[in-house]
Scaffold this motif. Structure first.
Motif, PDB file in Angstrom:
ATOM      1  N   VAL A 198       0.922  -1.036   0.078  1.00 49.85           N
ATOM      2  CA  VAL A 198       0.008   0.244   0.130  1.00 49.85           C
ATOM      3  C   VAL A 198       0.946   1.063   0.055  1.00 49.85           C
ATOM      4  O   VAL A 198       0.611   2.212  -0.756  1.00 49.85           O
ATOM      5  CB  VAL A 198      -0.990   0.043   1.054  1.00 49.85           C
ATOM      6  CG1 VAL A 198      -1.737   1.267   1.215  1.00 49.85           C
ATOM      7  CG2 VAL A 198      -1.997  -1.158   1.107  1.00 49.85           C
ATOM      8  N   ILE A 202       0.559   4.331  -2.741  1.00 49.46           N
ATOM      9  CA  ILE A 202      -0.048   5.559  -2.161  1.00 49.46           C
ATOM     10  C   ILE A 202       1.280   6.534  -2.491  1.00 49.46           C
ATOM     11  O   ILE A 202       1.060   7.695  -2.679  1.00 49.46           O
ATOM     12  CB  ILE A 202      -0.478   5.530  -0.721  1.00 49.46           C
ATOM     13  CG1 ILE A 202      -1.420   4.568  -0.712  1.00 49.46           C
ATOM     14  CG2 ILE A 202      -0.934   6.957  -0.499  1.00 49.46           C
ATOM     15  CD1 ILE A 202      -2.600   4.970  -1.746  1.00 49.46           C
ATOM     16  N   HIS A 204       2.811   7.858   0.018  1.00 46.88           N
ATOM     17  CA  HIS A 204       2.779   8.829   0.882  1.00 46.88           C
ATOM     18  C   HIS A 204       2.544   8.135   2.263  1.00 46.88           C
ATOM     19  O   HIS A 204       1.828   7.403   2.417  1.00 46.88           O
ATOM     20  CB  HIS A 204       1.486   9.756   0.510  1.00 46.88           C
ATOM     21  CG  HIS A 204       1.502  10.924   1.576  1.00 46.88           C
ATOM     22  ND1 HIS A 204       1.104  10.981   2.770  1.00 46.88           N
ATOM     23  CD2 HIS A 204       2.044  12.271   1.145  1.00 46.88           C
ATOM     24  CE1 HIS A 204       1.133  12.203   3.391  1.00 46.88           C
ATOM     25  NE2 HIS A 204       1.705  13.172   2.424  1.00 46.88           N
ATOM     26  N   GLY A 207      -0.494   9.217   4.547  1.00 39.88           N
ATOM     27  CA  GLY A 207      -1.808   8.721   3.839  1.00 39.88           C
ATOM     28  C   GLY A 207      -1.751   6.904   4.104  1.00 39.88           C
ATOM     29  O   GLY A 207      -2.942   6.475   4.015  1.00 39.88           O
ATOM     30  N   ALA A 208      -0.765   6.193   3.674  1.00 41.30           N
ATOM     31  CA  ALA A 208      -0.775   4.825   3.537  1.00 41.30           C
ATOM     32  C   ALA A 208      -0.837   4.402   5.058  1.00 41.30           C
ATOM     33  O   ALA A 208      -1.504   3.207   5.284  1.00 41.30           O
ATOM     34  CB  ALA A 208       0.606   4.211   3.004  1.00 41.30           C
ATOM     35  N   ILE A 211      -4.728   4.617   5.727  1.00 37.75           N
ATOM     36  CA  ILE A 211      -5.439   3.713   5.204  1.00 37.75           C
ATOM     37  C   ILE A 211      -5.241   2.253   5.972  1.00 37.75           C
ATOM     38  O   ILE A 211      -6.196   1.587   6.244  1.00 37.75           O
ATOM     39  CB  ILE A 211      -4.957   3.476   3.955  1.00 37.75           C
ATOM     40  CG1 ILE A 211      -5.470   4.939   3.190  1.00 37.75           C
ATOM     41  CG2 ILE A 211      -5.638   2.452   3.048  1.00 37.75           C
ATOM     42  CD1 ILE A 211      -4.789   4.819   1.737  1.00 37.75           C
TER      43      ILE A 211
END
Length: 289
Positions: A198, A202, A204, A207-208, A211
């Motif tokens: 992931v 992504i 980032h 952000g990852a 998530i």
């Protein structure tokens, strides 16, 4: 009158240049070695053991798993009555659930942090085969996460059995020992490997990580607030296939009466990780670094 010219020295013997050489007559003394996956693995191993984030995340992971596990065992051992007819291995669940957040964070940082710092450009210049780089990262990370989790989970399991022996707790069978140490270690390492994929998708870190933490906690939290009878099937499915419940399955202590059992959670996370890695490989070949 002009002075006589000195005699010219004899020409040095020339060596035949390799086909396609830009400098005829020159042969490099440095041997040319065809690179392979082993070189990429050595490079990624140097990276993961030399950055501070690895020591911090794994250090906190070990502290959570062993610290919370030991504290839980002490509390249960001093309670009256203690475990009655149940395996003490299940007490390691709480520490591993919190510790898995550290493995998730490290998995994301293994790939996404290089995009944030720009180090990925140097990595791709050194190894133009992008798929090989991602495969090497995955292999190194999985082995590190699996070994650290296995050592921590096994130590906690032995402590719990020793503390609760003779207090009504049953002796774990061979299958329970295998699932409670090797099985759950493979699951946590694969969860981190999913986070690595992931992070590559992504690109980032924050952000990852968000998530992945949402994927761990959101299904269980959402299910807790589903009171409508019409949503009972959805609520049950969220309970059964939430990551906390799948972790508890390895200790034969599932939060639901149906759903995955035995080694099923391992195959589920393995399938999800394979899909995420396929997507990461495909995007890595199409995107610019």
């Amino acid at each position: 009158m002009s002075s006589p010219q000195p005699p010219m020295p004899p020409a040095a013997p020339t060596r035949e240049a390799a086909p396609g050489s830009a400098y005829p007559g020159y042969t490099s003394p440095i041997p040319v070695v065809r690179t392979h996956l082993g070189h990429a693995i050595a490079s990624e191993w140097t990276k993961i053991r030399s950055v501070r984030s690895t020591m911090w995340t794994l250090g906190v992971f070990v502290l959570l798993v062993i610290g919370i596990g030991t504290l839980t065992g002490v509390v249960v051992a001093n309670s009256d009555p203690a475990l009655s007819g149940e395996s003490p291995l299940g007490l390691g669940f709480f520490g591993l659930l919190l510790g898995s957040m550290c493995i998730i964070t490290l998995g994301v940082l293994t790939t996404a942090s290089e995009y944030g710092t720009g180090m990925v450009r140097t990595t791709m210049v050194a190894c133009p085969s992008r798929g090989r780089v991602l495969a090497a990262k995955g292999i190194v990370f999985f082995l590190v996460a699996f070994v650290v989790t296995l050592v921590s989970a096994s130590l906690v399991a032995f402590l719990h059995v020793a503390m609760l022996q003779g207090q009504g707790a049953k002796d774990p069978s061979g299958g329970e020992w295998l699932r409670g140490t090797v099985g759950i270690s493979a699951y946590v390492a694969l969860l981190g490997l999913l986070s690595l994929a992931v992070g590559s998708i992504i690109r980032h870190s924050a952000g990852a990580i968000t998530i992945m933490i949402g994927a761990v906690l959101a299904p269980l939290v959402i299910a807790l607030f589903m009171f409508s009878q019409s949503l009972e099937d959805v609520r049950q499915a969220l309970f059964e296939y939430s990551i906390p419940n799948q972790l508890s399955v390895f200790y034969s202590n599932s939060l639901s009466q149906s759903g995955p059992s035995g080694w099923d959670p391992l195959w589920i996370i393995l399938g999800a990780t394979a899909v995420a890695f396929a997507a990461a490989f495909a995007l890595l070949e199409k995107r610019d670094v």
